[in-house]
Design an enzyme around this catalytic site. Structure first.
Site, PDB file in Angstrom:
ATOM      1  N   GLY A   1      11.622  14.071  -5.479  1.00 24.53           N
ATOM      2  CA  GLY A   1      10.976  12.772  -5.445  1.00 24.53           C
ATOM      3  C   GLY A   1      10.956  12.048  -6.772  1.00 24.53           C
TER       4      GLY A   1
ATOM      5  CD  GLU B   1      12.845   5.431  -5.132  1.00 24.90           C
ATOM      6  OE1 GLU B   1      12.988   5.615  -3.902  1.00 24.90           O
ATOM      7  OE2 GLU B   1      11.729   5.322  -5.686  1.00 24.90           O
TER       8      GLU B   1
ATOM      9  CG  LEU C   1      -2.005  -1.089   1.230  1.00 23.70           C
ATOM     10  CD1 LEU C   1      -2.879  -0.953   2.482  1.00 23.70           C
ATOM     11  CD2 LEU C   1      -2.873  -1.032  -0.020  1.00 23.70           C
TER      12      LEU C   1
ATOM     13  CE  LYS D   1       9.696   0.894 -15.965  1.00 21.38           C
ATOM     14  NZ  LYS D   1       9.776   2.371 -15.790  1.00 21.38           N
TER      15      LYS D   1
ATOM     16  N   GLY E   1      -1.844   2.899  -2.745  1.00 16.09           N
ATOM     17  CA  GLY E   1      -2.761   3.953  -2.306  1.00 16.09           C
ATOM     18  C   GLY E   1      -3.534   4.546  -3.473  1.00 16.09           C
TER      19      GLY E   1
ATOM     20  CB  THR F   1       3.467   5.787  -4.428  1.00 14.45           C
ATOM     21  OG1 THR F   1       4.377   6.401  -3.518  1.00 14.45           O
ATOM     22  CG2 THR F   1       2.936   6.840  -5.390  1.00 14.45           C
TER      23      THR F   1
END
Length: 432
Positions: A191, A194, A14, A209, A19, A16
Site C-alpha cells: 500500500g 498506487e 472521505l 510539492k 477518515g 484515507t
C-alpha cells in the site's frame, strides 16, 4: 462569558485522509476546544459511498453527492477539500467555497501547483483563508515552518525528500540488494505505492510539492511548469552499491535554490553524503531542509503521508481558522507575489556520478576521458571492479564541479562511442 460559536466544517472526500480527519476531530475534541476556545464540528460531508464505515457516526451530518454544491451550504464556515486532482471537482469546490464566503483547507498539492496563485488571490480578495499544510510533507509542519517560523529570513534554498514511496523503494533496494521493479511490486502490495505508481516514481508528486514550497520560500508565483522533473525508474542496485562505496545515499530530492540566474526548481535522483540529515532519512519518511540567511539550516523530518500525519496537518489549519489567525497564503499578499524567474537545469553547477557499461578493451578509458576533456569536464575519480577482456563491464566515474550543459554534451559524446553498450547513467551529486 458566552461560549464562542462552534466552527462548522464540511469535508469533501472521505478516503484515507478524510477518515483520519473525522477520527482526529472526534478523539481530540476536548483538547482542540481547549486550544482554540471553540468546538470544531463536522456538519456536512461529500463522498461517493454513503454506506462505508468510516469509524465514526455520521448519521447527523448532511450528505452531498456533489462537493461543489456542499461548498455553497450556508451553514458552513470551512470547506476541507480532500478530493484531489488539479482540476475538475476539486477546483470547482474550492472556487465555490470562496464565492460563498467559506474558508478552505486542502491537502491538494496538484491543485496548488497549477492554480495556487489564482486561488490565493481569490481567497484574499474575500478576506478568506486558503490553508494547505497537509499538501506538502504530510505531518511535517513544512509550510508553517517556512512561512511563519522563518518569516524573518531570506531563504536561500529549500530541499528535501518529498515522496515517501520513492524513499521507501530506494531504501529497500539498498538494504535488500533487490532491483527497482521487484521492490516497486512489494511497495504496491504493502500500500505504499498506487496500482499506477507513475505520479510517485516519475517525480510528479514531489514536483507538485516543490512548486508549492518554492512559492512560500521565495514569495513568488507558483510555477509548476518551471520545475525540471526526473524519476527513479533508471536507478539500479549497481548504482546504489557504488553510491555506498563512494560514501553516498541515493535520494529522490526536490531542490529549490536562489541563484544568480534566478530560482532553480528541480526534482531528480541525487547522491547525498551518508552522514547528512537527508542521507540518514530512510523508509517512508520525508525530510525538508530550509537554509535562511539568519537561521542557517533548519531540518524537519517525519511521516509524509498516511491518515494520521496528514489529518494532523489538516486539523492544525482548522485550529488556526478557529482562532481567527490569518496569514497570506504564500507568506506575502497574493497581489505582491513576484513572477518567478527560472534558472534552467543546464545552468546547474556541481559534481556528477556516471555509470557506463563498456567493452573491456584497450583505449576505451582514453576515449571516455577525451570526451570529457573536450567539454571541459574534469574527472575526479574512476572505478572499475576487476577485468573481463572483450566482455561488458561496468565502470563508474565522478567529476569535479562542472556545468550541466557541458556534462550533457560530454554524455552524448560518450554514449556515441562504439565500446559503450548502454546509454550512460548519470546521477547528480549534492554535497549538502
Amino acid at each position: 462569558m458566552k461560549a464562542a460559536a462552534p466552527l462548522k466544517v464540511g469535508i469533501a472526500g472521505l478516503g484515507t485522509v478524510g477518515g483520519g480527519v473525522l477520527r482526529l476531530l472526534e478523539t481530540q475534541a476536548e483538547l482542540l476546544e481547549a486550544r482554540c476556545g471553540r468546538r470544531i464540528i463536522v456538519t456536512a460531508v461529500s463522498a461517493r459511498d454513503r454506506t462505508k464505515d468510516r469509524g465514526t457516526d455520521l448519521s447527523a451530518v448532511r450528505w452531498y453527492d456533489d462537493a461543489s454544491v456542499m461548498a455553497t451550504d450556508p451553514d458552513l464556515d470551512v470547506v476541507v477539500e480532500l478530493v484531489g486532482g488539479s482540476d475538475g471537482i476539486a477546483k470547482r469546490t474550492v472556487e465555490a467555497a470562496f464565492a460563498h464566503g467559506r474558508h478552505v483547507v486542502t491537502a491538494n498539492k496538484a491543485l496548488l501547483a497549477h492554480h495556487g496563485a489564482a486561488l490565493a488571490l481569490a481567497a484574499e480578495e474575500k478576506g478568506l483563508t486558503l490553508a494547505y499544510e497537509a499538501a506538502v510533507a504530510g505531518g511535517i509542519p513544512a509550510i508553517k515552518g517556512l512561512r511563519e517560523g522563518l518569516a524573518g529570513n531570506n531563504i536561500r534554498e529549500v530541499h528535501g525528500i518529498l515522496n515517501g514511496t520513492c524513499n521507501y523503494i530506494l531504501t529497500e533496494m539498498r538494504t535488500t540488494g533487490r532491483e527497482f521493479a521487484e521492490v516497486l511490486a512489494d511497495a504496491q502490495k504493502l500500500g505504499y505505492a498506487e496500482a499506477d505508481p507513475s505520479f510517485d516514481i516519475d517525480g510528479i508528486d514531489a514536483a507538485h510539492k516543490l512548486a508549492v514550497l518554492t512559492g512560500v520560500a521565495f514569495g513568488v508565483t507558483v510555477d509548476f511548469a518551471a520545475v525540471h522533473v526526473e524519476g527513479i525508474r533508471h536507478i539500479s542496485s549497481l548504482d546504489i552499491e557504488y553510491a555506498q562505496e563512494l560514501g553516498y545515499r541515493i535520494r529522490l530530492l526536490g531542490i529549490a535554490r536562489r541563484t544568480d540566474q534566478g530560482i532553480e526548481q528541480r526534482v531528480h535522483p541525487c547522491m547525498v553524503p551518508i552522514g547528512s540529515p537527508i542521507g540518514a532519512t530512510d523508509g517512508v519518511f520525508n525530510a525538508v531542509v530550509a537554509d535562511g540567511d539568519f537561521v542557517d539550516k533548519v531540518v524537519l523530518v517525519g511521516r509524509g503521508a498516511g491518515a494520521g500525519p496528514t489529518a494532523s496537518a489538516v486539523v492544525a489549519d482548522l485550529l488556526d481558522i478557529a482562532r481567527g489567525r490569518s496569514t497570506p497564503t504564500f507568506g506575502v499578499p497574493a497581489g505582491r507575489l513576484a513572477s518567478l524567474v527560472a534558472s534552467p537545469i543546464d545552468r546547474r553547477k556541481g559534481r556528477y556520478y556516471v555509470r557506463l557499461m563498456v567493452v573491456d578493451r584497450p583505449g576505451v578509458i582514453a576515449d571516455i576521458a577525451a570526451s570529457l576533456r573536450d567539454q571541459n569536464v574534469s574527472m575526479e575519480a574512476f572505478l572499475q571492479r576487476g577485468r573481463a577482456p572483450g566482455e561488458a563491464v561496468p565502470v563508474v566515474l565522478t567529476t569535479h564541479d562542472t556545468e550541466e550543459a557541458a556534462m550533457q554534451r560530454a554524455l552524448a559524446l560518450i554514449g556515441g562511442l562504439d565500446a559503450v553498450l548502454e546509454p550512460p547513467r548519470m546521477i547528480r551529486i549534492e554535497d549538502f
